[in-house]
Design a protein around this motif. Structure first.
Motif, PDB file in Angstrom:
ATOM      1  N   SER A 256      24.104 -42.598 -46.830  1.00  0.00           N
ATOM      2  CA  SER A 256      22.965 -41.708 -46.610  1.00  0.00           C
ATOM      3  C   SER A 256      21.728 -42.135 -47.384  1.00  0.00           C
ATOM      4  O   SER A 256      20.637 -41.584 -47.175  1.00  0.00           O
ATOM      5  N   LYS A 262      23.474 -37.175 -41.486  1.00  0.00           N
ATOM      6  CA  LYS A 262      24.347 -36.797 -40.361  1.00  0.00           C
ATOM      7  C   LYS A 262      25.050 -38.019 -39.785  1.00  0.00           C
ATOM      8  O   LYS A 262      26.231 -37.964 -39.440  1.00  0.00           O
ATOM      9  N   LEU A 283      31.416 -31.775 -37.169  1.00  0.00           N
ATOM     10  CA  LEU A 283      30.053 -31.985 -36.682  1.00  0.00           C
ATOM     11  C   LEU A 283      29.237 -30.698 -36.781  1.00  0.00           C
ATOM     12  O   LEU A 283      28.060 -30.710 -37.171  1.00  0.00           O
ATOM     13  N   THR A 286      28.292 -30.118 -40.320  1.00  0.00           N
ATOM     14  CA  THR A 286      27.231 -31.060 -40.683  1.00  0.00           C
ATOM     15  C   THR A 286      25.874 -30.596 -40.160  1.00  0.00           C
ATOM     16  O   THR A 286      24.871 -30.628 -40.886  1.00  0.00           O
ATOM     17  N   GLU A 287      25.861 -30.148 -38.910  1.00  0.00           N
ATOM     18  CA  GLU A 287      24.609 -29.670 -38.314  1.00  0.00           C
ATOM     19  C   GLU A 287      24.081 -28.447 -39.078  1.00  0.00           C
ATOM     20  O   GLU A 287      22.872 -28.319 -39.310  1.00  0.00           O
ATOM     21  N   PHE A 290      22.901 -29.946 -42.712  1.00  0.00           N
ATOM     22  CA  PHE A 290      21.891 -30.999 -42.755  1.00  0.00           C
ATOM     23  C   PHE A 290      20.825 -30.880 -41.674  1.00  0.00           C
ATOM     24  O   PHE A 290      19.865 -31.637 -41.660  1.00  0.00           O
TER      25      PHE A 290
END
Length: 291
Positions: A256, A262, A283, A286-287, A290
């Motif tokens: 990162s 992401k 996912l 993460t969404e 981030f």
């Protein structure tokens, strides 16, 4: 019984740790690459090894068991020979093998020592990784190495090997992992067990700072939150242990620095998962974090 002579610095710090938590002790631990969730985990492991006992590190994949073993090696100033267990592990992988060599232009048969015999002959640590991946009939070969005798008869040379002072055994186990088998009682009873949980919170925050290139405090905090959510999902049975691997999280932190977080999480964590539902779950987390 084969006992270690602890370095004076560690002996002093262990004694002080009985009275109060020592920042100096944690700084010394950090030099070895791993800071456990609780000081007592490392204190107990060091104590057991110093008394000549074998230590079995038990915990989920990616929780830092190998780093824990490396830290023990660092604290004792002991080199460490390693065995990586698998279904293909055999006597040669443990003890060594014979090979052809030349002496004074004559062909001779030489024995090349394996990690077990090397550690015994040099009086150093032996690390057995994923010990429950080995076939049950293989590990009894070293039962005598793991008990008070610290002795084995090398089947390839008929030599009786007795471990030199300083020899000690640290093993690691992932219980319930694919391809593993339960340890039999005779083997398990030869170890003192240290249960290694995942690092979380401030300790994980510090681990990221110490072991990755990521320096953005805001992003580091988000990765710590992500790890906590993944660990909770694992405990609830929503994800496999692979999803919460600290090793994978550190990879994502490193990536990162140069690519969006992401995408770093996608490459380091999500794409390693087998089931689409697990990929979608991570996912979504993460969404949420981030954006």
């Amino acid at each position: 019984m084969n006992n270690y002579q602890l370095p004076d610095q560690i002996s002093h710090l262990l004694e002080e740790n009985k009275k109060r938590e020592q920042q100096e002790f944690r700084d010394l631990i950090r030099e070895g690459g791993y800071v456990p969730p609780e000081n007592e985990l490392l204190v107990d492991a060091v104590t057991a090894l110093s008394m000549g006992k074998n230590v079995l590190l038990k915990g989920p994949t990616g929780s830092g068991k190998t780093r824990f073993a490396e830290t023990l090696s660092h604290l004792f100033s002991q080199p460490m020979f390693s065995v990586n267990c698998s279904v293909d592990l055999d006597a040669e992988s443990l003890l060594g093998f014979k090979t052809l060599a030349y002496q004074d232009e004559k062909q001779v048969i030489e024995f090349v020592p394996g990690p077990v015999t090397n550690a015994m002959n040099h009086g150093t640590f032996l690390y057995i990784d994923e010990i429950n991946m080995a076939k049950p009939e293989t590990l009894p070969l070293i039962n005598g190495v793991l008990d008070y005798r610290r002795t084995i008869t090398n089947p390839f040379t008929e030599e009786i090997i007795t471990a030199k002072d300083g020899f000690g055994v640290v093993a690691a186990i992932n219980e319930g992992y694919v391809g593993t088998v339960p340890l039999n009682e005779a083997l398990k009873n030869r170890f003192v067990v240290i249960d290694i949980p995942y690092l979380q919170g401030e300790q994980l925050n510090q681990l990221i700072k110490d072991n990755t290139r990521l320096e953005d405090d805001r992003i580091i905090d988000l990765f710590v939150r992500l790890s906590g959510d993944l660990i909770q999902a694992v405990s609830q049975g929503k994800l496999s242990e692979d999803a919460a691997s600290i090793r994978a999280l550190l990879d994502a932190c490193d990536l990162s620095v140069l690519i969006p977080p992401k995408r770093a999480i996608l490459r380091s964590i999500i794409d390693k998962l087998d089931e689409d539902r697990e990929k979608d779950f991570v996912l979504n987390l993460t969404e949420t974090l981030f954006g």
